[in-house]
Design a protein around this motif. Structure first.
Motif, PDB file in Angstrom:
ATOM      1  N   UNK A  90      54.622 -14.591  10.774  1.00 57.89           N
ATOM      2  CA  UNK A  90      53.821 -15.103  12.560  1.00 57.89           C
ATOM      3  C   UNK A  90      54.972 -14.497  13.344  1.00 57.89           C
ATOM      4  N   UNK A  91      56.677 -14.897  12.239  1.00 50.11           N
ATOM      5  CA  UNK A  91      58.348 -14.457  12.918  1.00 50.11           C
ATOM      6  C   UNK A  91      58.208 -12.918  12.443  1.00 50.11           C
ATOM      7  N   UNK A  92      57.049 -12.612  11.437  1.00 51.10           N
ATOM      8  CA  UNK A  92      57.116 -11.360  10.942  1.00 51.10           C
ATOM      9  C   UNK A  92      56.643  -9.975  11.592  1.00 51.10           C
ATOM     10  N   UNK A  93      55.513 -11.306  12.458  1.00 52.05           N
ATOM     11  CA  UNK A  93      54.095  -9.833  13.026  1.00 52.05           C
ATOM     12  C   UNK A  93      54.255 -10.312  14.387  1.00 52.05           C
ATOM     13  N   UNK A  94      55.113 -10.742  14.669  1.00 47.63           N
ATOM     14  CA  UNK A  94      55.292 -11.117  16.171  1.00 47.63           C
ATOM     15  C   UNK A  94      56.297 -10.382  16.988  1.00 47.63           C
ATOM     16  N   UNK A  95      57.129  -9.426  16.020  1.00 49.31           N
ATOM     17  CA  UNK A  95      57.687  -8.965  17.138  1.00 49.31           C
ATOM     18  C   UNK A  95      58.869  -9.005  17.894  1.00 49.31           C
ATOM     19  N   UNK A  96      60.133  -8.971  18.355  1.00 41.91           N
ATOM     20  CA  UNK A  96      61.197  -9.231  18.811  1.00 41.91           C
ATOM     21  C   UNK A  96      61.391 -10.150  20.260  1.00 41.91           C
ATOM     22  N   UNK A 197      51.355  -8.116  21.851  1.00 38.45           N
ATOM     23  CA  UNK A 197      51.418  -7.463  21.014  1.00 38.45           C
ATOM     24  C   UNK A 197      50.200  -6.260  21.027  1.00 38.45           C
ATOM     25  N   UNK A 198      50.117  -5.531  20.439  1.00 40.06           N
ATOM     26  CA  UNK A 198      48.956  -4.355  20.344  1.00 40.06           C
ATOM     27  C   UNK A 198      47.520  -4.893  19.914  1.00 40.06           C
ATOM     28  N   UNK A 203      46.655  -9.904  15.368  1.00 41.97           N
ATOM     29  CA  UNK A 203      45.584 -10.677  14.291  1.00 41.97           C
ATOM     30  C   UNK A 203      46.591 -10.134  13.161  1.00 41.97           C
ATOM     31  N   UNK A 204      47.518  -9.951  12.458  1.00 38.63           N
ATOM     32  CA  UNK A 204      48.380  -9.981  11.887  1.00 38.63           C
ATOM     33  C   UNK A 204      48.374 -10.943  10.598  1.00 38.63           C
ATOM     34  N   UNK A 205      49.267 -11.632  11.019  1.00 36.01           N
ATOM     35  CA  UNK A 205      49.494 -13.467  11.074  1.00 36.01           C
ATOM     36  C   UNK A 205      48.359 -13.679  10.370  1.00 36.01           C
ATOM     37  N   UNK A 206      46.945 -13.164  11.312  1.00 38.87           N
ATOM     38  CA  UNK A 206      45.962 -14.735  10.211  1.00 38.87           C
ATOM     39  C   UNK A 206      45.240 -13.916   9.322  1.00 38.87           C
ATOM     40  N   UNK A 207      45.242 -12.385   8.952  1.00 40.61           N
ATOM     41  CA  UNK A 207      45.281 -12.090   8.217  1.00 40.61           C
ATOM     42  C   UNK A 207      45.983 -12.036   6.407  1.00 40.61           C
ATOM     43  N   UNK A 208      47.178 -12.308   7.003  1.00 39.70           N
ATOM     44  CA  UNK A 208      48.048 -12.391   5.849  1.00 39.70           C
ATOM     45  C   UNK A 208      47.681 -13.876   5.042  1.00 39.70           C
TER      46      UNK A 208
END
Length: 325
Positions: A90-96, A197-198, A203-208
């Motif tokens: 979540x932190x990795x894909x959420x963006x600053x 986010x785009x 949804x990248x954190x869910x895919x991870x």
């Protein structure tokens, strides 16, 4: 012996008939079919039913104990793994600049907490937060499938069962509930709040999670016994490494750097909690007067890093090396 009467011989036969062949294999046992007072009737040698394991006499006995402190710490570690991975991705894909990370963190915590609660309530005895279990005696208890005997080297007697009931299967049940709750709650939340986010990134954190849940399942299936004995040391090593990597990547050099940004302070306290969890798991707190003082070592790695970071800064080392030449 030849002068024994026929009546005496007839009375001696039942004792010979009651003799049963030895129950081979480390985990093969005889189930108790009926109990008449102090006399028990046993079945054939084979696999014990779920919730039972063999005793010293190769009899399948029901697991009536409860997990000890170390068992609960192990279950806590296995429960923390998906939560920590959720938070990381979540932190990795959420963006600053995304403001949705905090709500996603809280949602992940809610998912794992509800999954753990439901798993405990469904475990035997159902409806209670207490569970009954069999004690873990040795590493082979986790891998009973490797100890199926072959009496004639041709036919294998399958005696695979959960000798560490329910420490092995309860983790799979918990992961299944975590995955189901994530698929029910997280997509709706992310779709509404992840506006910074785009469309493809939100949804990248869910895919991870769809990747790391199968990995965690295989890890438990193959290395559950190894994790049971090694998880305290794994916690200490990983928490030390990740803390050093985070502080170096964030360029934390002084205590004021931590106070300026509250997020860094939260990460620091999270690592301290992991340090304390690892120390408690190793010591088991059997002797409080000796084990509790060990918790004073929790801040030591971070303090050592903060005090020595300014002396190991790459730019300073390069400048001093250039001046020396």
């Amino acid at each position: 012996a030849f002068g024994a009467s026929p009546g005496n011989a007839a009375r001696a036969l039942p004792a010979a008939v009651d003799i049963q062949p030895a129950c081979l294999g480390l985990y093969c046992g005889r189930t108790v079919l009926s109990v008449n007072g102090s006399v028990e009737t046993y079945g054939d040698c084979g696999v014990c039913p779920r919730g039972q394991r063999t005793d010293d006499n190769k009899i399948c006995r029901e697991c009536l104990g409860s997990p000890d402190r170390y068992d609960w710490l192990y279950l806590g570690f296995m429960a923390m793994l998906p939560l920590v991975l959720h938070w990381f991705f979540i932190e990795w894909y959420s963006g600053k600049k995304s403001s949705s990370a905090v709500l996603q963190h809280l949602t992940a915590l809610l998912e794992c907490s509800v999954a753990a609660l439901v798993t405990l309530l469904l475990s035997d005895p159902a409806g209670s937060l207490h569970i009954r279990s069999c004690p873990v005696k040795k590493l082979s208890d986790w891998y009973t499938m490797l100890y199926n005997p072959s009496p004639d080297y041709i036919t294998t007697v399958h005696c695979t069962h959960e000798a560490v009931y329910p420490l092995y299967t309860i983790v799979f049940i918990y992961y299944a509930f975590c995955l189901v709750l994530m698929m029910l709650l997280r997509p709706l939340l992310v779709k509404k709040i992840a506006c910074g986010l785009g469309r493809s990134d939100r949804f990248k954190s869910i895919y991870a999670a769809l990747y790391f849940f199968p990995i965690l399942t295989v890890l438990q299936a193959v290395g559950g016994g190894l994790l049971y004995y090694a998880f305290p040391y794994i916690i200490l090593v990983l928490s030390l490494v990740t803390l050093a990597v985070y502080m170096s990547a964030s360029e934390v050099e002084f205590f004021k750097d931590l106070l300026v940004r509250k997020k860094r302070l939260v990460v620091l306290f999270s690592h301290w909690l992991l340090h304390a969890y690892g120390i408690i798991s190793i010591s088991k707190l059997d002797k409080l007067e000796q084990d509790l003082p060990l918790l004073a070592l929790v801040p030591a790695p971070a303090l050592f890093y903060l005090m020595t970071a300014k002396y190991t800064e790459p730019s300073r080392i390069l400048s001093e090396g250039g001046n020396g030449h």
